[in-house]
Scaffold this active site. Structure first.
Site, mmCIF file in Angstrom:
data_model
loop_
_atom_site.group_PDB
_atom_site.id
_atom_site.type_symbol
_atom_site.label_atom_id
_atom_site.label_comp_id
_atom_site.label_asym_id
_atom_site.label_seq_id
_atom_site.Cartn_x
_atom_site.Cartn_y
_atom_site.Cartn_z
ATOM 1 N N MET A 30 34.986 11.264 5.408
ATOM 2 C CA MET A 30 34.465 12.154 6.452
ATOM 3 C C MET A 30 35.552 12.431 7.493
ATOM 4 O O MET A 30 35.253 12.875 8.611
ATOM 5 C CB MET A 30 33.234 11.547 7.104
ATOM 6 C CG MET A 30 32.096 11.394 6.103
ATOM 7 S SD MET A 30 30.484 11.434 6.865
ATOM 8 C CE MET A 30 30.566 9.989 7.878
ATOM 9 N N LEU A 33 40.787 9.981 9.728
ATOM 10 C CA LEU A 33 41.370 9.028 8.779
ATOM 11 C C LEU A 33 42.145 7.916 9.479
ATOM 12 O O LEU A 33 42.745 8.117 10.532
ATOM 13 C CB LEU A 33 42.290 9.767 7.802
ATOM 14 C CG LEU A 33 41.623 10.850 6.951
ATOM 15 C CD1 LEU A 33 42.651 11.471 5.993
ATOM 16 C CD2 LEU A 33 40.440 10.308 6.162
ATOM 17 N N GLY A 36 42.232 2.272 6.567
ATOM 18 C CA GLY A 36 41.254 1.980 5.507
ATOM 19 C C GLY A 36 41.232 3.105 4.475
ATOM 20 O O GLY A 36 41.241 2.857 3.263
ATOM 21 N N HIS A 37 41.243 4.351 4.962
ATOM 22 C CA HIS A 37 41.280 5.494 4.050
ATOM 23 C C HIS A 37 42.610 5.527 3.290
ATOM 24 O O HIS A 37 42.637 5.777 2.083
ATOM 25 C CB HIS A 37 41.124 6.806 4.825
ATOM 26 C CG HIS A 37 39.832 6.951 5.575
ATOM 27 N ND1 HIS A 37 39.751 6.894 6.940
ATOM 28 C CD2 HIS A 37 38.560 7.144 5.137
ATOM 29 C CE1 HIS A 37 38.491 7.071 7.316
ATOM 30 N NE2 HIS A 37 37.743 7.221 6.249
ATOM 31 N N GLY A 150 35.378 2.201 -0.243
ATOM 32 C CA GLY A 150 35.727 0.958 0.437
ATOM 33 C C GLY A 150 34.570 -0.024 0.442
ATOM 34 O O GLY A 150 33.406 0.372 0.568
ATOM 35 N N ASP A 153 31.867 -0.202 3.471
ATOM 36 C CA ASP A 153 30.486 0.296 3.402
ATOM 37 C C ASP A 153 29.881 -0.285 2.126
ATOM 38 O O ASP A 153 29.725 0.402 1.117
ATOM 39 C CB ASP A 153 30.495 1.822 3.403
ATOM 40 C CG ASP A 153 31.098 2.354 4.687
ATOM 41 O OD1 ASP A 153 30.401 2.392 5.698
ATOM 42 O OD2 ASP A 153 32.303 2.679 4.687
ATOM 43 N N VAL A 179 40.051 -3.010 4.963
ATOM 44 C CA VAL A 179 41.312 -3.084 5.705
ATOM 45 C C VAL A 179 40.970 -3.329 7.175
ATOM 46 O O VAL A 179 40.126 -2.627 7.753
ATOM 47 C CB VAL A 179 42.142 -1.792 5.543
ATOM 48 C CG1 VAL A 179 43.455 -1.900 6.293
ATOM 49 C CG2 VAL A 179 42.387 -1.500 4.064
ATOM 50 N N ARG A 190 34.591 5.183 13.786
ATOM 51 C CA ARG A 190 33.765 5.028 14.991
ATOM 52 C C ARG A 190 34.419 4.125 16.040
ATOM 53 O O ARG A 190 33.994 4.129 17.196
ATOM 54 C CB ARG A 190 32.387 4.478 14.621
ATOM 55 C CG ARG A 190 31.505 5.478 13.914
ATOM 56 C CD ARG A 190 30.063 5.009 13.899
ATOM 57 N NE ARG A 190 29.144 6.094 13.581
ATOM 58 C CZ ARG A 190 28.780 6.438 12.357
ATOM 59 N NH1 ARG A 190 29.261 5.774 11.323
ATOM 60 N NH2 ARG A 190 27.938 7.438 12.160
#
Ligand code: AMP
Length: 283
Positions: A30, A33, A36-37, A150, A153, A179, A190
């Site tokens: 979403m 970035l 983690g992405h 990931g 989630d 990560v 967030r």
């Protein structure tokens, strides 16, 4: 790095990749970035896939209009992070292309029963229907050999795996480790919405998980440890539980083995979640 937004062009690009005998690795995001992405993009690259990443803030998975409005959007930074992390094709679909009827409901919804009603789904009704529907559409357009998600989630990963099994999508779902930032906080788009003080409070999530990972105890004692650590830090608790990693069924006190600890709570009104491995010992 190629950039596309039109569905027909995106489909034809993916078809072209497969026609050349290469595999497509899809990484749905979403945007906003972070590292983690980037780890997902690199995982796809390392497997030898042509990396297709999507940036789409999917309104169907938000049950709260304010949360959708406040969701961070950093398209310029996203493009440079994607480029630096080996993305071959970055897709930025328009809302109109993905859900032409929006805000009217789209007649077709993919709903993964059971799993979707627990934890994140209980607090955010309809959330996982939105997730499953958009992921199914991304799969239909892209035809990936693999799709990368990931463990951050964790429930989303379980929902997607269940959907792939039930609907026989020819896609390997690859789960990638969480990560974390230097202080232990899991990277999340967030996090940008919490203050410095809020961040100190938010660290209770990873601390609670580290605490249970360091003890072998029965499920209810582990649950109590999670809850106490979060409450002491002043996190407004959404849930803290120890569950089976596939079904997400809460563990009983007579069970022994490797399980997953799930925690979620609000800090300064921002919903944060985290999870980690935990060992339980039946009593
Ligand atoms: P999002 O953009 O938040 O929808 O996330 C897109 C993908 O990145 C999902 O599969 C997330 O689980 C994954 N992701 C988000 N944060 C992290 C993280 N800290 N570590 C690993 N994966 C992550």
């Amino acid at each position: 790095m190629l950039r596309l937004s039109d569905i027909a062009e995106w489909r034809s690009y993916a078809n072209g990749v497969r026609a050349k005998g290469r595999t497509v690795g899809l990484v749905p995001t979403m945007g906003a970035l972070h590292q983690g992405h980037a780890a997902l993009f690199r995982a796809a690259k390392d497997r030898g896939d042509v990396v297709v990443a999507t940036l789409f803030v999917n309104p169907r998975q938000f049950n709260d209009a304010g949360d959708l409005e406040r969701y961070p959007r950093t398209p310029e930074l996203d493009r440079s992070l994607a480029l630096d992390s080996g993305v071959d094709c970055l897709i930025e679909p328009t809302l109109d292309a993905m859900w032409p009827a929006y805000p009217a409901p789209t007649p077709t919804t993919v709903s993964v029963g059971g799993l979707s009603d627990l934890y994140e789904g209980a607090g955010r009704p309809g959330h996982f229907d939105g997730v499953a529907s958009v992921v199914a559409k991304l799969f239909a357009i892209t035809g990936p050999a693999r799709a990368y998600f990931g463990e951050k989630d964790f429930q989303q990963l379980a929902v997607v795996r269940q959907m792939v099994r039930d609907l026989a999508f020819d896609v390997e779902v690859v789960g990638c480790p969480i990560v974390r930032d230097h202080d232990g906080l899991a990277f999340s788009s967030r996090n940008a919405r919490i203050s410095k003080d809020g961040r100190r409070q938010a660290l209770a999530l990873s601390e609670a998980l580290a605490c249970v990972a360091g003890h072998a105890d029965c499920a209810s004692a582990q649950r109590a440890r999670l809850t106490a650590t979060l409450r002491e830090a002043g996190v407004e608790l959404a849930y803290a539980d120890v569950v089976d990693p596939t079904t997400l069924v809460p563990s009983r006190d007579d069970e022994t083995g490797e399980r997953r600890a799930l925690v979620a709570g609000f800090v300064e009104g921002v919903r944060l979640l985290d999870n980690g491995p935990v060992r339980i010992v039946g009593r």
